[in-house]
Enzyme design. Structure first.
Site, PDB file in Angstrom:
ATOM      1  N   GLY A  13       0.782  -1.244   0.000  1.00  0.00           N
ATOM      2  CA  GLY A  13       0.000   0.000   0.000  1.00  0.00           C
ATOM      3  C   GLY A  13       0.808   1.285   0.000  1.00  0.00           C
ATOM      4  CB  SER A  14       4.356   2.201  -0.643  1.00  0.00           C
ATOM      5  OG  SER A  14       4.607   1.850  -1.973  1.00  0.00           O
ATOM      6  CG  ASN A  15       2.186   3.253  -5.720  1.00  0.00           C
ATOM      7  OD1 ASN A  15       2.579   4.288  -6.254  1.00  0.00           O
ATOM      8  ND2 ASN A  15       2.813   2.095  -5.847  1.00  0.00           N
ATOM      9  NE  ARG A  91      -8.672 -11.707  -6.323  1.00  0.00           N
ATOM     10  CZ  ARG A  91      -9.315 -12.064  -5.235  1.00  0.00           C
ATOM     11  NH1 ARG A  91     -10.544 -11.681  -5.040  1.00  0.00           N
ATOM     12  NH2 ARG A  91      -8.737 -12.821  -4.342  1.00  0.00           N
ATOM     13  CG  ASN A 112      -2.354  -1.141 -12.914  1.00  0.00           C
ATOM     14  OD1 ASN A 112      -2.263  -1.126 -11.680  1.00  0.00           O
ATOM     15  ND2 ASN A 112      -1.682  -2.003 -13.659  1.00  0.00           N
ATOM     16  CG  HIS A 114       3.207  -2.651 -14.995  1.00  0.00           C
ATOM     17  ND1 HIS A 114       2.799  -3.809 -14.383  1.00  0.00           N
ATOM     18  CD2 HIS A 114       4.337  -2.953 -15.679  1.00  0.00           C
ATOM     19  CE1 HIS A 114       3.639  -4.780 -14.703  1.00  0.00           C
ATOM     20  NE2 HIS A 114       4.577  -4.292 -15.491  1.00  0.00           N
TER      21      HIS A 114
HETATM   22  C1  GRF Z   1       4.103  -1.184  -7.167  1.00  0.00           C
HETATM   23  O1  GRF Z   1       5.412  -1.400  -7.632  1.00  0.00           O
HETATM   24  C2  GRF Z   1       3.150  -0.975  -8.307  1.00  0.00           C
HETATM   25  O2  GRF Z   1       3.724  -0.351  -9.417  1.00  0.00           O
HETATM   26  C3  GRF Z   1       2.765  -2.402  -8.676  1.00  0.00           C
HETATM   27  O3  GRF Z   1       2.711  -3.085  -7.459  1.00  0.00           O
HETATM   28  C4  GRF Z   1       3.532  -2.428  -6.486  1.00  0.00           C
HETATM   29  C5  GRF Z   1       2.635  -2.079  -5.348  1.00  0.00           C
HETATM   30  O4  GRF Z   1       3.330  -1.522  -4.269  1.00  0.00           O
HETATM   31  N1  GRF Z   1       1.542  -2.435  -9.441  1.00  0.00           N
HETATM   32  P1  GRF Z   1       2.548  -0.829  -3.086  1.00  0.00           P
HETATM   33  O5  GRF Z   1       1.554  -1.860  -2.534  1.00  0.00           O
HETATM   34  O6  GRF Z   1       1.842   0.376  -3.630  1.00  0.00           O
HETATM   35  O7  GRF Z   1       3.579  -0.471  -2.078  1.00  0.00           O
END
Ligand code: GRF
Length: 212
Positions: A13-15, A91, A112, A114
């Site tokens: 969940g860092s994003n 998913r 999304n 990526h």
């Molecule tokens: C990130 O590298 C994102 O680009 C990919 O999965 C990872 C998720 O990281 N889709 P986080 O859970 O947001 O830390």
């Protein structure tokens, strides 16, 4: 109008947290109204708790439970969610589900992020795979979601050098720093639907409008 969005996450969940920080700092115009998660033990849920964001967990395999996505649609509709922001959601969404977020302009209101320069390294562990492949450069892609894994019109990409990285973790660390800045930056114009969309050679193309 602030768009009501749901973040979908499966893990760390860092994003998700970077988006919450950006909203708080006034750098992202969005109302993050819900976290939807497919794993009860996902650390992202703790972040939601800390920020007092309502959460909804949908566990189980969609193939074994055809009503699962229906339940997701119901929850999202009941929270009046207009846009879905995938942030580490592992998913695959069915085309029927994606269809329920399609705008009259033809694209789905789902984004999304990526961890590669798509179409290179789709799927999982992309930073690691780029490192192991010996790539000199990799990057981050923000795209609209369409049928197919890590497919859909590209909105933004940023590359970075990895030839000096000694480990895959180092690549990931550099990549995440970019992700946490690029996602809110790009979402600002995506959520406003401040882009032109057209289909070219059976592929959707998304171009940011220069004004606004
Ligand atoms: C990130 O590298 C994102 O680009 C990919 O999965 C990872 C998720 O990281 N889709 P986080 O859970 O947001 O830390």
């Amino acid at each position: 109008m602030m768009k009501r969005v749901a973040v979908l996450a499966s893990g760390r969940g860092s994003n998700f947290e970077a988006l919450l920080d950006a909203v708080k700092a006034g750098a992202l115009e969005a109302n993050i109204a819900l976290l939807l998660c497919d794993r009860r033990e996902a650390p992202a849920l703790k972040i939601a708790e800390k920020w007092k964001i309502p959460c909804f967990v949908v566990e189980g395999q969609p193939k074994q439970d055809p009503l699962q996505e229906q339940r997701m649609v119901e929850v999202l509709e009941s929270h009046d969610i207009r846009f879905l922001v995938l942030a580490g959601y592992r998913r695959i969404l069915s085309s029927g589900f994606i269809q329920s977020f399609r705008s009259p302009h033809g694209y789905a209101r789902i984004t999304n992020i990526h961890p590669s320069l798509l179409p290179a390294f789709p799927g999982l562990h992309s930073y690691q795979r780029a490192f192991e492949y010996g790539a000199k450069v990799t990057g981050v892609t923000v795209h609209l979601v369409d049928d197919g894994v890590d497919q859909g019109p590209i909105c933004a990409q940023e590359s970075f050098e990895i030839s000096s990285c000694q480990t895959a973790e180092e690549v990931e660390q550099r990549g995440l720093e970019i992700e946490h800045r690029l996602y809110p930056e790009t979402l600002n114009w995506i959520l406003q639907e401040n882009f032109d969309y057209r289909v070219e050679r059976s592929r959707g193309v998304c171009t940011r409008r220069s004004s606004g």
